[in-house]
Design a protein around this motif. Structure first.
Motif, PDB file in Angstrom:
ATOM      1  N   LEU A   4       9.974   7.587   3.459  1.00 39.12           N
ATOM      2  CA  LEU A   4      10.571   7.859   2.066  1.00 39.12           C
ATOM      3  C   LEU A   4      10.797   6.336   1.405  1.00 39.12           C
ATOM      4  O   LEU A   4      10.306   6.174   0.113  1.00 39.12           O
ATOM      5  CB  LEU A   4      11.668   8.556   2.090  1.00 39.12           C
ATOM      6  CG  LEU A   4      12.249   9.300   0.540  1.00 39.12           C
ATOM      7  CD1 LEU A   4      11.053  10.113   0.117  1.00 39.12           C
ATOM      8  CD2 LEU A   4      13.463  10.316   0.939  1.00 39.12           C
ATOM      9  N   ILE A   5      11.286   5.662   2.086  1.00 46.01           N
ATOM     10  CA  ILE A   5      11.824   4.082   1.551  1.00 46.01           C
ATOM     11  C   ILE A   5      10.236   3.506   1.194  1.00 46.01           C
ATOM     12  O   ILE A   5      10.211   2.928   0.171  1.00 46.01           O
ATOM     13  CB  ILE A   5      12.617   3.306   2.684  1.00 46.01           C
ATOM     14  CG1 ILE A   5      13.929   3.938   2.894  1.00 46.01           C
ATOM     15  CG2 ILE A   5      12.715   1.786   2.060  1.00 46.01           C
ATOM     16  CD1 ILE A   5      14.716   3.456   3.989  1.00 46.01           C
ATOM     17  N   LEU A   6       9.325   3.429   2.230  1.00 45.77           N
ATOM     18  CA  LEU A   6       8.176   2.800   1.985  1.00 45.77           C
ATOM     19  C   LEU A   6       7.458   3.435   0.325  1.00 45.77           C
ATOM     20  O   LEU A   6       6.900   2.841  -0.155  1.00 45.77           O
ATOM     21  CB  LEU A   6       7.367   3.174   2.926  1.00 45.77           C
ATOM     22  CG  LEU A   6       5.667   2.773   2.922  1.00 45.77           C
ATOM     23  CD1 LEU A   6       5.613   1.002   2.887  1.00 45.77           C
ATOM     24  CD2 LEU A   6       4.895   3.329   4.136  1.00 45.77           C
ATOM     25  N   SER A   7       7.488   4.818   0.509  1.00 39.30           N
ATOM     26  CA  SER A   7       6.820   5.287  -0.738  1.00 39.30           C
ATOM     27  C   SER A   7       7.522   4.998  -2.052  1.00 39.30           C
ATOM     28  O   SER A   7       6.970   4.678  -2.922  1.00 39.30           O
ATOM     29  CB  SER A   7       7.019   7.021  -0.458  1.00 39.30           C
ATOM     30  OG  SER A   7       6.221   7.208   0.607  1.00 39.30           O
ATOM     31  N   THR A   8       8.888   5.036  -2.131  1.00 39.02           N
ATOM     32  CA  THR A   8       9.587   4.776  -3.092  1.00 39.02           C
ATOM     33  C   THR A   8       9.606   3.235  -3.557  1.00 39.02           C
ATOM     34  O   THR A   8       9.238   2.863  -4.912  1.00 39.02           O
ATOM     35  CB  THR A   8      11.133   4.811  -2.894  1.00 39.02           C
ATOM     36  OG1 THR A   8      11.396   6.346  -2.567  1.00 39.02           O
ATOM     37  CG2 THR A   8      11.850   4.614  -4.141  1.00 39.02           C
ATOM     38  N   LEU A   9       9.342   2.463  -2.532  1.00 36.13           N
ATOM     39  CA  LEU A   9       9.055   1.004  -2.868  1.00 36.13           C
ATOM     40  C   LEU A   9       7.579   0.853  -3.422  1.00 36.13           C
ATOM     41  O   LEU A   9       7.391   0.074  -4.321  1.00 36.13           O
ATOM     42  CB  LEU A   9       9.183   0.053  -1.672  1.00 36.13           C
ATOM     43  CG  LEU A   9      10.513  -0.183  -1.309  1.00 36.13           C
ATOM     44  CD1 LEU A   9      10.676  -0.861   0.031  1.00 36.13           C
ATOM     45  CD2 LEU A   9      11.256  -1.089  -2.150  1.00 36.13           C
ATOM     46  N   MET A  10       6.638   1.420  -2.866  1.00 34.88           N
ATOM     47  CA  MET A  10       5.285   1.350  -3.189  1.00 34.88           C
ATOM     48  C   MET A  10       5.220   1.716  -4.717  1.00 34.88           C
ATOM     49  O   MET A  10       4.479   1.324  -5.598  1.00 34.88           O
ATOM     50  CB  MET A  10       4.387   1.975  -2.441  1.00 34.88           C
ATOM     51  CG  MET A  10       3.862   1.486  -0.917  1.00 34.88           C
ATOM     52  SD  MET A  10       3.028   2.265  -0.034  1.00 34.88           S
ATOM     53  CE  MET A  10       1.481   2.122  -1.160  1.00 34.88           C
ATOM     54  N   LEU A  11       5.740   2.935  -5.107  1.00 29.44           N
ATOM     55  CA  LEU A  11       5.687   3.414  -6.493  1.00 29.44           C
ATOM     56  C   LEU A  11       6.445   2.252  -7.489  1.00 29.44           C
ATOM     57  O   LEU A  11       5.886   2.176  -8.466  1.00 29.44           O
ATOM     58  CB  LEU A  11       6.553   4.775  -6.529  1.00 29.44           C
ATOM     59  CG  LEU A  11       6.405   5.535  -7.836  1.00 29.44           C
ATOM     60  CD1 LEU A  11       5.070   5.436  -8.639  1.00 29.44           C
ATOM     61  CD2 LEU A  11       7.039   6.809  -7.792  1.00 29.44           C
ATOM     62  N   ALA A  12       7.600   1.680  -7.128  1.00 32.75           N
ATOM     63  CA  ALA A  12       7.976   0.641  -7.954  1.00 32.75           C
ATOM     64  C   ALA A  12       7.096  -0.478  -8.290  1.00 32.75           C
ATOM     65  O   ALA A  12       7.087  -0.924  -9.413  1.00 32.75           O
ATOM     66  CB  ALA A  12       9.631   0.573  -7.499  1.00 32.75           C
ATOM     67  N   VAL A  13       6.683  -0.935  -7.067  1.00 35.27           N
ATOM     68  CA  VAL A  13       5.948  -2.090  -7.251  1.00 35.27           C
ATOM     69  C   VAL A  13       4.404  -1.589  -8.236  1.00 35.27           C
ATOM     70  O   VAL A  13       4.150  -2.463  -8.759  1.00 35.27           O
ATOM     71  CB  VAL A  13       5.441  -2.542  -5.895  1.00 35.27           C
ATOM     72  CG1 VAL A  13       4.311  -3.597  -6.004  1.00 35.27           C
ATOM     73  CG2 VAL A  13       6.659  -2.937  -5.173  1.00 35.27           C
ATOM     74  N   TYR A  14       4.030  -0.480  -7.859  1.00 30.34           N
ATOM     75  CA  TYR A  14       2.941  -0.149  -8.576  1.00 30.34           C
ATOM     76  C   TYR A  14       3.175  -0.105 -10.218  1.00 30.34           C
ATOM     77  O   TYR A  14       2.158  -0.781 -10.915  1.00 30.34           O
ATOM     78  CB  TYR A  14       2.499   1.278  -8.061  1.00 30.34           C
ATOM     79  CG  TYR A  14       1.261   2.118  -9.077  1.00 30.34           C
ATOM     80  CD1 TYR A  14      -0.110   1.693  -9.040  1.00 30.34           C
ATOM     81  CD2 TYR A  14       1.661   2.726  -9.971  1.00 30.34           C
ATOM     82  CE1 TYR A  14      -0.713   2.161  -9.636  1.00 30.34           C
ATOM     83  CE2 TYR A  14       0.889   3.471 -10.838  1.00 30.34           C
ATOM     84  CZ  TYR A  14      -0.620   3.066 -10.927  1.00 30.34           C
ATOM     85  OH  TYR A  14      -1.414   3.747 -11.592  1.00 30.34           O
ATOM     86  N   LEU A  15       4.188   0.606 -10.613  1.00 28.33           N
ATOM     87  CA  LEU A  15       4.753   0.391 -11.843  1.00 28.33           C
ATOM     88  C   LEU A  15       4.715  -0.858 -12.557  1.00 28.33           C
ATOM     89  O   LEU A  15       4.398  -1.418 -13.745  1.00 28.33           O
ATOM     90  CB  LEU A  15       5.923   1.244 -12.022  1.00 28.33           C
ATOM     91  CG  LEU A  15       5.580   2.598 -11.903  1.00 28.33           C
ATOM     92  CD1 LEU A  15       7.327   3.489 -12.033  1.00 28.33           C
ATOM     93  CD2 LEU A  15       4.676   3.449 -12.937  1.00 28.33           C
TER      94      LEU A  15
END
Length: 336
Positions: A149-160
């Motif tokens: 969940l931490i991995l996914s949240t960080l990836m989404l933030a970096v993508y944006l």
């Protein structure tokens, strides 16, 4: 500052994957209870190297450990795992702090970054619970889900954040066949389920190892039962979906970065399947177990990275937070 955010965000993503590898090493070496208390280790800030260094107050608080054999190597493996976890906490904190630069432009990045920080704190607390429960079944799997969940949240933030830096990176998700998005979403969910089921299998392996005093390894697989059979069967489903999905992306999305992600996804899938076969036919060698876990999470991260693009995550989340007005962005919602 925006470039720093993207850099530290990517470092945090990589660090989470590295911590998953280290956690796998802890499990494969049987070091999960190398430090039976938390946040100290045998009541000390730095783990002991000899049993004589353990204070009497520890045995008074934990009398069940008094007769157990002390293993300094396992204590230090677990201690290093905790140190790396603390370092990653600092990375995620730096990511959250740096995200404030986006407060006026895109508050979703800020909220996602701070959500990752909160989740990291929760994951640290959950690590204490795992130790307190003596690696009790289920808690290790929940701990694994928290890391994902931490991995996914960080990836989404970096993508944006990357979208703000390069508005030309979009691949026009509306023009893609709908099946590309849905097949990818289904494959991602099944991959996540597969990782969590694999973690359950790992827990069962540990229980068998303890019950058999680490002897008779060649019989362990036969004792795993239904979870292991389900784990094997689901890999066939994941493999089929990922191979088909990657082929569709390669032919329908003429984008160099996307094709590189497909190659990475195929490579991690191929290695993951190969290691799974080796684990099965070589009686679960400890050295391959953490690599098997790491590759599964790299596969998940690769799938998520592709899905964020083909689904158009920025457009999908456009209404999540009301954004300040930007004349040069087609994909963000303008404040009225």
């Amino acid at each position: 500052m925006e470039r720093f955010y993207r850099t530290i965000g990517k470092v945090s993503v990589g660090a989470v994957l590295f911590l998953i590898l280290v956690g796998g090493i802890v499990r494969s070496t049987g070091s999960g209870m190398g430090c039976p208390d938390w946040p100290t280790c045998f009541g000390l800030i730095v783990p002991p190297t000899e049993v004589t260094e353990i204070p009497a107050s520890f045995f008074a608080a934990f009398p069940e450990y008094e007769s157990q054999t002390f293993n300094a190597d396992q204590s230090w493996v677990e201690y290093i795992n905790r140190l790396i976890g603390a370092l990653i906490g600092l990375f995620v904190f730096a990511t959250a702090a740096a995200s404030l630069i986006f407060w006026r432009r895109d508050r979703r990045i800020v909220l996602l970054s701070f959500a990752a920080l909160v989740l990291t704190g929760f994951e640290a607390w959950l690590g204490k619970i795992v130790v307190d429960k003596h690696l009790e079944g289920g808690f290790v799997t929940i701990h694994m889900f928290g890391a994902i969940l931490i991995l996914s949240t960080l990836m989404l933030a970096v993508y944006l954040a990357a979208g703000h830096a390069d508005r030309t990176m979009a691949i026009q998700p509306k023009k893609l066949p709908a099946r590309i998005r849905w097949i990818g979403a289904i494959a991602l969910v099944i991959t996540l389920a597969q990782i969590l089921i694999g973690t359950q299998v790992r827990e069962h392996v540990d229980e068998i190892a303890i019950s058999m005093n680490n002897m008779g390894r060649e019989t362990w697989i036969d004792q795993l039962g239904g979870f292991y059979s389900l784990h094997q069967g689901l890999w066939m489903v994941v493999t089929g979906l990922v191979v088909y999905w990657g082929r569709e992306i390669w032919t329908k999305v003429p984008n160099r970065n996307m094709r590189l992600l497909v190659v990475a996804m195929y490579a991690s899938l191929g290695l993951e399947v190969a290691f799974g076969i080796l684990l099965s036919y070589m009686d679960l060698p400890p050295a391959l177990q953490p690599l098997h876990l790491l590759l599964a999470n790299i596969l998940f991260a690769g799938q998520l990275g592709i899905l964020l693009n083909v689904w158009g995550a920025e457009r999908l989340l456009a209404g999540w937070v009301r954004l300040p007005k930007r004349n040069n962005s087609r994909n963000l919602v303008n404040a009225k």
